[in-house]
Motif scaffolding. Structure first.
Motif, PDB file in Angstrom:
ATOM      1  N   ARG A 253       0.856  -1.190   0.000  1.00 34.01           N
ATOM      2  CA  ARG A 253       0.000   0.000   0.000  1.00 34.01           C
ATOM      3  C   ARG A 253       0.889   1.235   0.000  1.00 34.01           C
ATOM      4  O   ARG A 253       1.860   1.320   0.757  1.00 34.01           O
ATOM      5  N   GLU A 263      -3.292   0.267  -3.475  1.00 32.27           N
ATOM      6  CA  GLU A 263      -2.828  -1.025  -2.958  1.00 32.27           C
ATOM      7  C   GLU A 263      -2.610  -1.938  -4.156  1.00 32.27           C
ATOM      8  O   GLU A 263      -3.493  -2.076  -5.005  1.00 32.27           O
ATOM      9  N   THR A 333      -9.481  -4.189   5.781  1.00 32.09           N
ATOM     10  CA  THR A 333     -10.435  -5.052   5.070  1.00 32.09           C
ATOM     11  C   THR A 333     -11.077  -6.097   5.969  1.00 32.09           C
ATOM     12  O   THR A 333     -11.968  -6.833   5.528  1.00 32.09           O
ATOM     13  N   THR A 662      -9.231   2.742   5.988  1.00 30.41           N
ATOM     14  CA  THR A 662     -10.020   2.175   4.895  1.00 30.41           C
ATOM     15  C   THR A 662      -9.761   2.932   3.604  1.00 30.41           C
ATOM     16  O   THR A 662      -9.742   4.169   3.582  1.00 30.41           O
ATOM     17  N   LEU A 663      -9.561   2.185   2.521  1.00 24.55           N
ATOM     18  CA  LEU A 663      -9.318   2.789   1.218  1.00 24.55           C
ATOM     19  C   LEU A 663     -10.638   3.177   0.552  1.00 24.55           C
ATOM     20  O   LEU A 663     -11.677   2.574   0.812  1.00 24.55           O
ATOM     21  N   SER A 665     -13.216   3.065  -2.474  1.00 25.12           N
ATOM     22  CA  SER A 665     -13.568   1.883  -3.275  1.00 25.12           C
ATOM     23  C   SER A 665     -12.778   1.805  -4.570  1.00 25.12           C
ATOM     24  O   SER A 665     -12.420   0.720  -5.033  1.00 25.12           O
ATOM     25  N   ASP A 668      -9.239   0.222  -3.963  1.00 22.87           N
ATOM     26  CA  ASP A 668      -9.163  -1.096  -3.332  1.00 22.87           C
ATOM     27  C   ASP A 668      -9.384  -2.217  -4.351  1.00 22.87           C
ATOM     28  O   ASP A 668      -9.842  -3.296  -4.006  1.00 22.87           O
ATOM     29  N   TYR A 671      -7.260  -5.892  -4.036  1.00 16.46           N
ATOM     30  CA  TYR A 671      -7.707  -6.900  -3.067  1.00 16.46           C
ATOM     31  C   TYR A 671      -8.993  -7.570  -3.532  1.00 16.46           C
ATOM     32  O   TYR A 671      -9.151  -8.788  -3.404  1.00 16.46           O
TER      33      TYR A 671
END
Length: 720
Positions: A253, A263, A333, A662-663, A665, A668, A671
């Motif tokens: 990240r 990430e 996550t 928290t990333l 949306s 992310d 992942y």
């Protein structure tokens, strides 16, 4: 491809600035080009071959047919070459020269012929060598192109071919290559015609080489991208087994050049071995194998369960010892309570976690199963409609992965058991055999007292960390608040630990009452009874579950909370006071310089930090009422004027790498694509190399560079 003009006697080459133009693919125009340039040897070649391997320079075209500047010159669509130096024939009536002159001319002619012959031979060799080299490159490029296409779409290379056969004859890879050949790919056609008895374009060994080079190339591109932005955090996921080998998925990240959190999936590390040796080898793979500069690592988060937890913990400890700035944190996550429970090796806790996965899987089969559960909830809450509706709404989500999963499970346990028993009975023949079998397995797990007891203990213990975990993984203001509430959480856990006898008695009574409502007998696990059979000693359930469940569970949670939220991590969380919405919320309190000083070696000018910090606070604390201010780390990094506060920007960028937060949306994707790959790809088709290609679908795929890397790694063409 030729790097010189294909016209006879044309001196255009590397030293000449004339542009080179490809022969046209259009058959009629291509034929005219061949006729005009007087190359008899080109008449039998196809337009595709001429397009790929032969060129004419700009000297042979009228100036009006060439557009563009010196750097980017292009031909008009209908351009035909017309300017060529054709040797003139001797004319009748020429005077005869003297004998001496004739002799000199004859001698000179012989010398010229010799020189011409040498040049012609050299040119002939070049024409043969260069295209041959280019043909091989084009062939490899085609292989890489097909490999990238199939890997990016997650289409198995070998299709249905038996794994025991070392053949690609019936594979998807071979089929697509054949399709390209039949569509007119001359390189593949030539390769096929050179050895018609060989039914495949490349062997399994060469395909593995191509995959290996592709993997290394993509990882090199990712490393370059991460290195450009200096700081990063290391994130790992649960161990997976691919081709009978345990592998550790690794993500990095970082914050990119546009100040967006990113990430990236970086690949798999082999996870074979134990203890200190394994930790050293994993670290060596990261630094020596992948080329990561771990001095720039500012955070680490690991998601590992049950039996492998101790190995991952040893690796995390080794990483922290060597690189103290790599702060250990939870991962955004996964809910904190779920992460704490998953890391326990206690049999009862693992029974609960495995049963949660079964519940999630079971109710994903059909919406009708969800309706069946909601009907069961209504039966057990006839006089509490609001409570029943709330539980139904929760059950429509992935509740087994949420912060309050254990509280919800206790509330709906009776409804769950009634639902799965009803499905298993299948009196109205609505369900398939597969569904009824899964219902039976789930019913057995739910009707086990060890499950009930562990669930109750988890519910009561983790209720102390639920609000804290939710805040840490919530908004910037909530996470900042959580950093100051850890002491209270640890104090509560210590209180429980010091009075475990009293708390365990309450928990045991609650579990017994819940089990009685479900008609589940209160007993010690059968596996433990077998071990005690030889001694003949009897063990009361209350004593057993205190010693083997309650005490170790509370101790584990206390230790993990201290490890995951060390002083450096808390300072990082307190640095969220730099987010404008947090400043506005706490106008009377200026951000503490002590917390920001944690990153003094990562900022451009530590000497101006106090003044810059004060200016930043003044800027955002005096905003007018109703004026919108950034409320997240992401929004703060996107501020246009943050560049005028270089130290603040540097601190915010480093904070953005921490796995706690928290990333967005859109950031992310890696992942989510990784989870999709693991869920949707059958075991026999999984590949650690192709997974990297599929997940990083948006990475740069420079086929020419891949070809160069392959030829450098495998210079022996006989392996092809």
């Amino acid at each position: 491809m030729q790097n010189h003009c294909g016209a006879p006697s044309c001196a255009s080459g590397r030293a000449n600035r004339e542009p080179l133009f490809r022969f046209p693919r259009d058959p009629d125009r291509c034929k005219k080009w061949v006729e005009k340039c007087h190359r008899e040897d080109l008449k039998n070649k196809s337009p595709e071959q001429l397009y790929r391997y032969h060129r004419l320079c700009g000297k042979h075209f009228e100036a009006s047919l060439i557009d563009g500047d010196l750097q980017n010159r292009v031909l008009k669509d209908d351009a035909i070459p017309t300017i060529f130096d054709v040797p003139s024939q001797p004319q009748n009536g020429q005077l005869k020269r003297g004998k001496d002159t004739a002799k000199d001319d004859e001698k000179e002619s012989k010398v010229k012929k010799k020189v011409r012959k040498t040049q012609a031979e050299t040119k002939k060799d070049d024409v043969q060598t260069v295209p041959e080299d280019d043909e091989y490159k084009e062939y490899l490029k085609t292989l890489f192109e097909v490999l990238v296409l199939l890997g990016g779409q997650n289409i198995p290379l070998k299709g249905s071919v038996d794994d025991k056969q070392d053949s690609l004859t019936s594979s998807n890879f071979q089929a697509l290559l054949e399709y390209r050949m039949n569509a007119g790919d001359e390189g593949l056609k030539k390769k096929y015609e050179s050895d018609p008895e060989k039914k495949e374009f490349c062997s399994s060994a060469q395909l593995n080489q191509l995959i290996e080079v592709c993997e290394e190339f993509i990882r090199k591109e990712l490393l370059e991208e991460v290195s450009k932005n200096t700081y990063f955090s290391l994130v790992t996921d649960d161990l997976v087994k691919i081709s009978e080998e345990w592998l550790l998925p690794v993500f990095l990240r970082y914050v990119d050049q546009t100040n967006c959190q990113r990430e990236r999936f970086f690949g798999f590390l082999s996870f074979e071995g134990d203890g200190e040796a394994l930790a050293e080898r994993l670290l060596s793979q990261l630094t020596d194998g992948w080329g990561l500069n771990m001095e720039h690592c500012r955070g680490q988060a690991h998601s590992c369960s049950d039996t492998h937890f101790s190995k991952i913990k040893a690796f995390a400890t080794k990483l922290t010892e060597k690189y103290p700035m790599a702060v250990l944190t939870p991962r955004s996550t996964c809910a904190l309570n779920i992460s704490l429970a998953s890391s326990m090796v206690l049999s009862g806790v693992q029974l609960v976690m495995h049963t949660f996965k079964k519940i999630e899987s079971f109710f994903s089969h059909s919406p009708s199963l969800q309706l069946e559960l909601e009907h069961a909830i209504s039966i057990f809450y006839p006089d509490k409609e609001d409570k029943a509706n709330e539980l139904k709404e929760i059950c429509r989500t992935s509740w087994t992965t949420k912060h309050d999963a254990f509280e919800v499970a206790v509330d709906i346990l009776e409804s769950l058991l009634l639902c799965v028993d009803s499905v298993h009975d299948n009196e109205d023949m609505r369900w398939s055999d597969h569904v009824t079998h899964e219902a039976l397995e789930l019913s057995k797990a739910l009707a086990d007292f060890e499950f009930v007891m562990a669930l109750v203990v988890l519910k009561n213990t983790l209720s102390l960390t639920r609000a804290f975990g939710k805040n840490v993984q919530g908004s910037a203001a909530d996470a900042h608040l959580a950093a100051n509430s850890l002491k209270a959480v640890l104090h509560c856990l210590t209180e429980v630990s010091d009075n475990i006898d009293v708390y365990h008695e309450f928990w045991h009574d609650e579990a017994v009452n819940l089990a009685a409502a479900l008609e589940i007998p209160c007993k010690v696990p059968r596996s433990f009874l077998r071990k005690q059979a030889e001694s003949g000693a009897t063990v009361r359930p209350e004593s057993y579950y205190k010693e083997h469940l309650s005490v170790p569970l509370v101790n584990h949670i206390m230790k993990e909370m201290n490890d995951l939220f060390c002083e450096n991590h808390l300072k990082a969380l307190r640095c969220l006071s730099l987010v404008p919405a947090v400043i506005e919320q706490n106008k009377s309190a200026e951000p503490e310089e002590e917390n920001v000083q944690m990153y003094k070696n990562d900022i451009p000018n530590a000497g101006t930090l106090p003044a810059e910090l004060h200016c930043w606070w003044v800027k955002w604390s005096h905003k007018g009422k109703g004026e919108a201010v950034p409320s997240t780390l992401h929004e703060t990094l996107q501020l246009a004027d943050v560049k005028f506060f270089p130290n603040m920007l540097a601190v915010l960028r480093v904070m953005g790498t921490l796995p706690t937060f928290t990333l967005e949306s859109s950031c992310d994707v890696a992942y989510r694509r990784y989870k999709m790959y693991m869920e949707n790809t059958p075991d026999k088709f999984r590949s650690k190399s192709l997974a990297l290609l599929n997940i990083n679908y948006d990475a740069k795929h420079d086929l020419d560079s891949m070809v160069e890397a392959y030829m450098k790694t495998y210079p022996n063409r006989e392996s092809v």
